[in-house]
Design an enzyme around this catalytic site. Sequence first.
Site, PDB file in Angstrom:
ATOM      1  N   ASP A  35      -1.099   5.708  -2.093  1.00  0.00           N
ATOM      2  CA  ASP A  35      -1.803   4.726  -1.268  1.00  0.00           C
ATOM      3  C   ASP A  35      -3.178   5.254  -0.855  1.00  0.00           C
ATOM      4  O   ASP A  35      -3.289   6.359  -0.319  1.00  0.00           O
ATOM      5  CB  ASP A  35      -0.940   4.464  -0.025  1.00  0.00           C
ATOM      6  CG  ASP A  35      -1.426   3.290   0.793  1.00  0.00           C
ATOM      7  OD1 ASP A  35      -1.239   2.147   0.346  1.00  0.00           O
ATOM      8  OD2 ASP A  35      -1.998   3.531   1.880  1.00  0.00           O
ATOM      9  N   GLU A  42      -3.967   4.111  -6.084  1.00  0.00           N
ATOM     10  CA  GLU A  42      -4.275   2.798  -5.526  1.00  0.00           C
ATOM     11  C   GLU A  42      -5.615   2.898  -4.795  1.00  0.00           C
ATOM     12  O   GLU A  42      -5.677   3.020  -3.582  1.00  0.00           O
ATOM     13  CB  GLU A  42      -3.171   2.331  -4.568  1.00  0.00           C
ATOM     14  CG  GLU A  42      -3.347   0.885  -4.122  1.00  0.00           C
ATOM     15  CD  GLU A  42      -3.722   0.716  -2.648  1.00  0.00           C
ATOM     16  OE1 GLU A  42      -3.824  -0.438  -2.220  1.00  0.00           O
ATOM     17  OE2 GLU A  42      -3.896   1.723  -1.932  1.00  0.00           O
TER      18      GLU A  42
END
Lengths: 678, 678
Positions: free
Chosen positions: A406, A435
């Site tokens: 993330d 990401e």
Amino acid sequence: MSKIQKIKEKPAKDVNKMQSNQTLNSPVAVSNARIIIENVTPTVDKGNFPVKRVTGEQVVVRADVFTDGHDQVLAFLLFKDAETRDWQEMRMKFLHNDAWEGSFTIATEKDYIFTVRGYASEFTTWQTDLKKKIASGVNIAVDLQIGARMINETALRCLPVEAQKLTAWAAILEKHQDIEAAMAVAVSNELLAIMEANMDVIKSVTFNPAVNVEVDRVRSLFSSWYELFPRSWSAIPGQHGTFKDCERILPEIARMGFDVIYLPPIHPIGQKHRKGKNNSKTCTPVDPGCPWAIGGAAGGHKSIHPELGTMDDFKSFISQARALKMEVALDIAFQCSPDHSYVKDHPQWFKWRPDGTVQYAENPPKKYEDVLPFNFDTPDWQNLWEELKSIFIFWASQGVRIFRVDNPHTKPFLLWDWLIAGVKKEYPDAIFLAEAFTRPKIMYRLAKGGFSQSYTYFTWRNTKKEFEEYLTELSQTNVAEFFRPNFWPNTPDILAEHLQHGVRASFMMRAALAATMSSNWGIYGPAFELCLTEPFPGKEEYNDNEKYEIKQWDWDREGNIKDFIAVLNRIRKENPALQQTRNIRFAKISNEQILAYYKATDDLSNILIIVVNLDPHHTQTGWLEIPWHEFGFNQERVCAAKELIRGEHFSWNGASVFIELDPNSSPVQVIRINQEIS
Amino acid sequence: MSKIQKIKEKPAKDVNKMQSNQTLNSPVAVSNARIIIENVTPTVDKGNFPVKRVTGEQVVVRADVFTDGHDQVLAFLLFKDAETRDWQEMRMKFLHNDAWEGSFTIATEKDYIFTVRGYASEFTTWQTDLKKKIASGVNIAVDLQIGARMINETALRCLPVEAQKLTAWAAILEKHQDIEAAMAVAVSNELLAIMEANMDVIKSVTFNPAVNVEVDRVRSLFSSWYELFPRSWSAIPGQHGTFKDCERILPEIARMGFDVIYLPPIHPIGQKHRKGKNNSKTCTPVDPGCPWAIGGAAGGHKSIHPELGTMDDFKSFISQARALKMEVALDIAFQCSPDHSYVKDHPQWFKWRPDGTVQYAENPPKKYEDVLPFNFDTPDWQNLWEELKSIFIFWASQGVRIFRVDNPHTKPFLLWDWLIAGVKKEYPDAIFLAEAFTRPKIMYRLAKGGFSQSYTYFTWRNTKKEFEEYLTELSQTNVAEFFRPNFWPNTPDILAEHLQHGVRASFMMRAALAATMSSNWGIYGPAFELCLTEPFPGKEEYNDNEKYEIKQWDWDREGNIKDFIAVLNRIRKENPALQQTRNIRFAKISNEQILAYYKATDDLSNILIIVVNLDPHHTQTGWLEIPWHEFGFNQERVCAAKELIRGEHFSWNGASVFIELDPNSSPVQVIRINQEIS
């Protein structure tokens, strides 16, 4: 290009012979090497980072190799996996303008290394000159003796069987009683071949440093991801779903052809400042919280949210998925809820405000008080980094090998360089998806530093021109050497404009684009296959976002595109041309609303042309120019083709064919070109 | 871009802080640096070779500088000459897509070094965020305290006068009794400027390794060469000319505006296998031999051919030239006649044939028995190299600083890298011109390795398209960072096709092209200014070549273009825009037979447009598009212009102007754009 042959390890001093910049700084001349090797490709950032490949992929190496004077140059590609002692060596092919090319295939799942070696071949030059002298009738008596001397020298470092031949030939040249016989020997290809195969390595130059190739397993390049929130899959309405519940839906995900099940963070969720429905600051007791607000009384990054089940449940879920040939990927997010034990146990890993409170995430004037970022400038950064790495190691030890990371771009790049290398040292099969939806150079730097796959701008590319430019950048520039795109039509965070106004054909079109342009693709389901279009007002996000609430899905409701997705993934599995991204090329078609591209395997055994209607509302038609020449086909012949989605067989010939795409019935066609039939 | 300021040397560990590839190979994390610096330009071959400049030139540096997270980045260009301890540092300007730019000017005739430093500025970020919070009416009490803490920390490493200011401001922020006053201080530019000027260097990242800039004297970039055979300039017909004779013609060469007098080899010429007229194998007793067959009874590479005079005569010639602001350049050719003492004294420096004879130069089936190449593969190569270097050192010690090197591409590249560095260590003002007419990568490699100037393909470029492509490559690509072209319309070896069929206008046109496209140019005279056209049959060479015989020249004969050349060289001296090559750009003109280009100084104080009729036989006309915008001019205004060859004044306005070029009267126009006059 000659056959690959395994050769003995060359003396180390040779492989490491320095190019001239060493000489420049030295008062004493250190090398009289005569070969220059420049412009070796592929490399990434001057060799600071490895080139990336997976097992089975090719590495096509080019280099400029030249020498002073008139001696003929021979160039060799040297390569090996990093654990093997001996190099494999192959002749490179001369292209033009001093450039040479060679290639090799990654045979094992180990990192590789390659370099280029060049020789100035005195003997090759001698033979070429001799032929000219013979043609001009010049006396070559002395030349034959010069040749004999070289041949005898070479005989000393040959295998006995070759040495015997060379010595015999040298004798013929030396005596040249029979000048015709001597000439025949002197200009023979067999002699040349043995001489060139046994050149004096001491006189060669080897490019230094050798280029590293990071070799990953095939799934790094070819994968189909399905993202789901486990808590939404309880069989009992309103209840918090569990891993056990999710085992029930695995067969259907497998039927759709996915091979990676990706779960948002599965850790305990904080209570303090917990967000309610639609990211509201007001949270009711029934709100389950956002999985990215990690850490609470039940544990942190190495724990499982109790309502999802136990570690055994999680392992069982992994096993069930594996039985269906799927892997489970975890989302790792380096941030904490205020309830995370790190805050109490390692206060030095956070920033503290002058009023004694801990610093929360901000995007002024917005505050995200449910999420605490780490303070990477802490003097205790080394312990912080070790702890963060241990999170990956922990989950790897539980059987997870794929991680979706993330927001990696809000953590130090050097952290990822170090962490990924460290994790892969213990788990070489680990795969990391970055990401990072941010600026291009940042996304590329993360990929260089070790991320196996990356999110992309696919979601925001809409027109033919945009797709052609972006895919060309990803596949035809140096980016292709280190950045593996993973195309997502949607994510829990992103419901793009074109899907908000989308119809069923829009979803089919985006799925087909993602699944056939990029060998890695994924969807956030079932929002995608159910064609959800409702945004949170004014935002590029879903309304009533699953990030903040437990959903109940009517997975089989009418209008879903599960079968279409299953067909796409089946076609991907059956056609190796779709299992890489670097091979995409665009074809010409006489309609701006139709995107046409083709993909083929290196050996042309699998050739696909894909045409996609970018307009979900109207039928579009156009004349498609088939790049027959690229496929090694004769456009005058008739060729068998098959459209793989609908299974229709037909035959094609001529420079152009007519394409018609009705968005309601077939917004996309994937056409396999088979053999010429007449 | 902010003012350049001299700063103290930063801690060495910082300047040498490694980029991430160090981290990749280390099990322990070694740096938590957060700034990434990539893609620093200019560099040559990944920094293996220096970038080249002369005194007074600019270096425009670009780099990608970015960080993780949201902190604002500041980028600085650091530069200094290699002998100075302290770096100069200047703020770089943000361009776009994470790229930054800065520039500096080479102030002294010493090598330079530059690098880029980046900071993630927490304070800049804080101030930006604070402004947003103030605008949204958020409570900023704690934020002001955070700011005060940063300000107080910075005060500790400031000059006292700044520290005093900071401490006072921090107190205002801390107490914020007067919130308006506190806000005013917090968002002030003065505070920001002091904070940014005193950032903690420990938190910065500096690109490593720094980039080397090889700084040469101005003549490396701007020179006008005149090549002559001294032996042809005796006042008495048939006699061998001497240096003394040549002193007589120096004023006329100076009048033509040349500043380098280049002499073919001045050494004793061998007798054995001496060549006769027109390179004949038959040599009569009166044939003087070819100056490139070096070495005889009177000496070798460190001796002067007795018929030219003594060393004192040579030195006198140098002095006379210097008095006229000209330098003497020598031709150094690493090859020997069979009579050279090297053959006897150092037989190991040559190749020997099995019949006991020494190996001569060959281009099969041709033999060049008057010239022996060195054997650079000799085990005694280090002594050979030392001896070769000592030839340059010897002539430098006699006052020669410019060397034209014969066929450097047939000697090892590493020899030149080492030799030129060695000579320049003792004589930093030495200039080397590479006479390598060979493949592009070889010519470029010689330039990278140290040659100050290079011969080019100019002689074989004829059409508009050819000139535009070649000059764009030389001026607009990375080649411009290391390769300084020297344009020659002719040499003793080359009488190009277009001159063989040429008329007087052909010679004027080629001179004008060479002298205005390239800041370095030269001619072989007086063959050129006398417009000699007769080739040796079937060859691209002069008939009755001066290389093999003593000529007598009627230097003032009708039709010579000496005055035209004098005008060209005067214009070059008066217009700084012509004193560099990197600034050439092409303009559009509506006629394929007219080449149009422009050159301007960086500050636009000198702007020239040059139009050349490429057709020596017919008047050509066309509409020239003036790139007013490039010159910072408004095309609606009227602008004063002057044609510098004929001295005509006129005024221009509008997008296009009409050009007419009569080859007989004005095959070329050099137009200086002056100020707007209305």
